[in-house]
Write a protein that holds these residues in place. Structure first.
Motif, short mmCIF file in Angstrom:
data_model
loop_
_atom_site.label_atom_id
_atom_site.label_comp_id
_atom_site.label_asym_id
_atom_site.label_seq_id
_atom_site.Cartn_x
_atom_site.Cartn_y
_atom_site.Cartn_z
N THR A 286 54.45 5.60 -44.86
CA THR A 286 55.12 5.53 -46.15
C THR A 286 56.48 4.83 -45.98
OG1 THR A 286 54.10 7.64 -46.69
CG2 THR A 286 55.84 6.87 -48.16
N GLU A 287 57.16 5.19 -44.90
CA GLU A 287 58.44 4.54 -44.56
C GLU A 287 58.50 4.38 -43.05
OE1 GLU A 287 60.64 7.21 -47.95
OE2 GLU A 287 61.70 6.91 -46.06
N GLY A 288 59.41 3.50 -42.60
CA GLY A 288 59.60 3.35 -41.17
C GLY A 288 58.51 2.51 -40.53
N VAL A 289 58.60 2.40 -39.21
CA VAL A 289 57.63 1.58 -38.47
C VAL A 289 57.17 2.29 -37.22
CG1 VAL A 289 58.51 -0.67 -39.25
CG2 VAL A 289 59.48 0.39 -37.21
N LEU A 290 55.98 1.89 -36.79
CA LEU A 290 55.48 2.29 -35.48
C LEU A 290 55.00 1.01 -34.80
CD1 LEU A 290 54.52 4.70 -33.57
CD2 LEU A 290 52.27 4.26 -34.51
N ARG A 291 55.44 0.81 -33.58
CA ARG A 291 55.01 -0.39 -32.85
C ARG A 291 54.31 0.02 -31.56
NH1 ARG A 291 60.34 -1.90 -34.15
NH2 ARG A 291 60.40 -3.27 -35.96
#
Lengths: 268, 231
Positions: free
Chosen positions: A54-59
């Motif tokens: 929904t928000e933010g990132v995952l890499r």
């Protein structure tokens, strides 16, 4: 493998499954630890690209898997805890498909070594929970992928198989991200730990970051022994403040079963 | 779904044979033949086509967990989507061929052109495309029930519309006419021929149907790429 989360948040309607999760793990084996409902499975689903945050990132290794889903599915394979299989494909059909392109050593390990061959004629929906988990593990490990994502991979597997599979992971050097609510499993296989509670990170780091002098996990026999300062208790395990010699004496007298340095249970 | 795959064609053949007996009966007037042919189309489009599409859907619909399992095992979401599409198309093709042949044999005696055959085939693949998109509903049971509702109700709604328009001798035009061609092309064509009350040409109507059919498969493939699944 580099795993990076920055203010990762996931909402399902009004339910917040993950809230501002941030960590950076540069390790081959990452353990995500937490109780039921802490957000572990949601984090793994985002990692595989099956869910979008929904928000933010995952890499994962520099890219966001939910944006490059096709690449993510090539790079990663996944095992989930309680699958619902609803087609009448037999185990041997799965094996035959994997034989076409999978790792033959791995297939041999599961098929012969772990006895998947014994239920080869059973349809997937009719497997026991442990058998389903073995079939999933076979698919995840034997399809050549750079990262194995494992959601509670040992929760339904026989104890002896847990040992064999864990040793196989270590021997082959697989990169894995796995979830567990068993601290000992996490500490056995993990190199980096992310502790979740109610969707938030309460701690993350390596095992050496956990060490603290004078605090131990003690395996109880009945009630905690008198005179020992108990900081927390989890069933048969108590976290105590004591010194090494005192605990050795308690073991010798049979008042406790054993003890070890405090690990991830500290954050439970 | 296995019994449905056997029973449906068996009933279809039995009823077709019975209708064909009347159809080919000596002295059977051409307007009666046209009415019987309309009955055949009704049976096909309102019952057999949807039932067969749903039996095909039961073949390819999966739970969310199974979808993720397949994507993980094959290492590709796209391959799973394409395999599912091809699997359904291959399943439907023998049925589409059978329907096309029967329609050709019967319609040629009514001196109807190829439009009705095209309509029958397009309808089968259009509803397959709709069913495929509905297969992305997470629960396999919900998928089949929703599809049953949609695939039966849509062509029935066209038949009901014709009944009402026919009662009032009204002409079907514009968007409504195009929609009837999309939802039930062969029955619409038959209605247009027998009543002369559809102002949209068959070629335009069938093109619209073909366009929507292709769009359904594109929607499915694009939607599959975006569907969210929590394991």
């Amino acid at each position: 493998m580099m795993l990076q989360a920055v203010n990762l948040t996931k909402r399902f309607g009004r339910v917040v499954a993950l809230r501002n999760v941030s960590f950076e793990a540069d390790a081959g084996r990452v353990a995500i630890i937490g109780q039921n409902g802490s957000g572990k499975s949601t984090l793994l689903s985002i990692m595989f690209g099956a869910l979008r945050p929904t928000e933010g990132v995952l890499r994962v290794d520099g890219y966001e898997p939910y944006k490059l889903r096709e690449r993510a599915s090539k790079d990663m394979s996944i095992v989930f805890e309680r699958p619902t299989f609803d087609i009448s494909v037999r185990v041997r059909d799965v094996y035959e498909v994997l034989s076409g392109y999978g790792d033959s050593d791995c297939l041999s390990f599961f098929w012969e070594g772990l006895g998947v061959r014994d239920f080869r004629n059973t349809a997937l929906p009719d497997l026991s929970s442990g058998e389903k988990q073995l079939v999933q593990l076979m698919q995840a490990f034997c399809r050549e992928s750079r990262l194995k994502i494992l959601d509670e991979p040992f929760s339904h597997v026989d104890v002896r198989h847990v040992g064999l599979i864990g040793d196989y992971i270590l021997r082959r050097g697989f990169s894995v991200v796995f979830t567990t609510h068993v601290p000992e499993e996490a500490e056995w296989l993990g190199e980096y730990f992310v502790m979740l509670r109610d969707g938030e990170v309460v701690w993350h780091g390596g095992l050496s970051d956990l060490e603290r002098e004078g605090v131990y996990e003690v395996y109880l026999r009945g009630e905690p022994p008198e005179g020992v300062e108990v900081l927390a208790k989890f069933g048969y395990v108590a976290i105590v403040r004591s010194d090494y010699d005192e605990l050795v004496e308690l073991v010798r007298r049979g008042r406790v079963r054993g003890f070890r340095r405090l690990g991830v249970r500290r954050y439970f | 779904m296995f019994p449905l795959e056997v029973i449906t064609p068996f009933i279809a053949v039995s009823l077709f044979v019975e209708l064909l007996i009347y159809y080919f009966a000596e002295g059977s007037p051409s307007d009666l033949r046209m009415q019987i042919f309309g009955g055949l189309l009704m049976l096909m489009t309102l019952f057999f086509n949807p039932a067969y599409v749903i039996s095909g859907l039961a073949h390819v619909a999966r739970s969310a967990d199974m979808t993720v399992f397949e994507a993980s095992m094959f290492g590709s979401w796209r391959d799973v989507a394409v395999a599912r599409t091809l699997s359904l198309l291959i399943y439907m093709t023998p049925y589409a061929i059978m329907q096309a042949v029967v329609t050709y044999l019967v319609s040629s005696l009514c001196l109807l052109g190829p439009y009705v055959i095209m309509g029958v085939v397009l309808s089968i693949y259009l509803y397959s495309g709709i069913a495929l998109s509905l297969s992305l509903i997470r629960s396999r049971t919900a998928t089949i029930l929703t599809s049953a509702l949609a695939l039966f109700m849509a062509p029935i709604s066209v038949a009901i519309l014709f009944l009402n328009y026919g009662t009032f001798h009204a002409k079907l035009s514009g968007v409504v006419a195009v929609m009837t061609y999309v939802l039930n092309p062969s029955l619409t064509y038959w209605y247009a021929i027998t009543t002369n009350s559809v102002t949209v040409s068959p070629s335009l109507g069938l093109m619209a149907c073909a366009f929507v059919m292709v769009a359904m498969y594109v929607v499915f493939l694009k939607w599959f790429d975006r569907v969210e699944i929590k394991v």
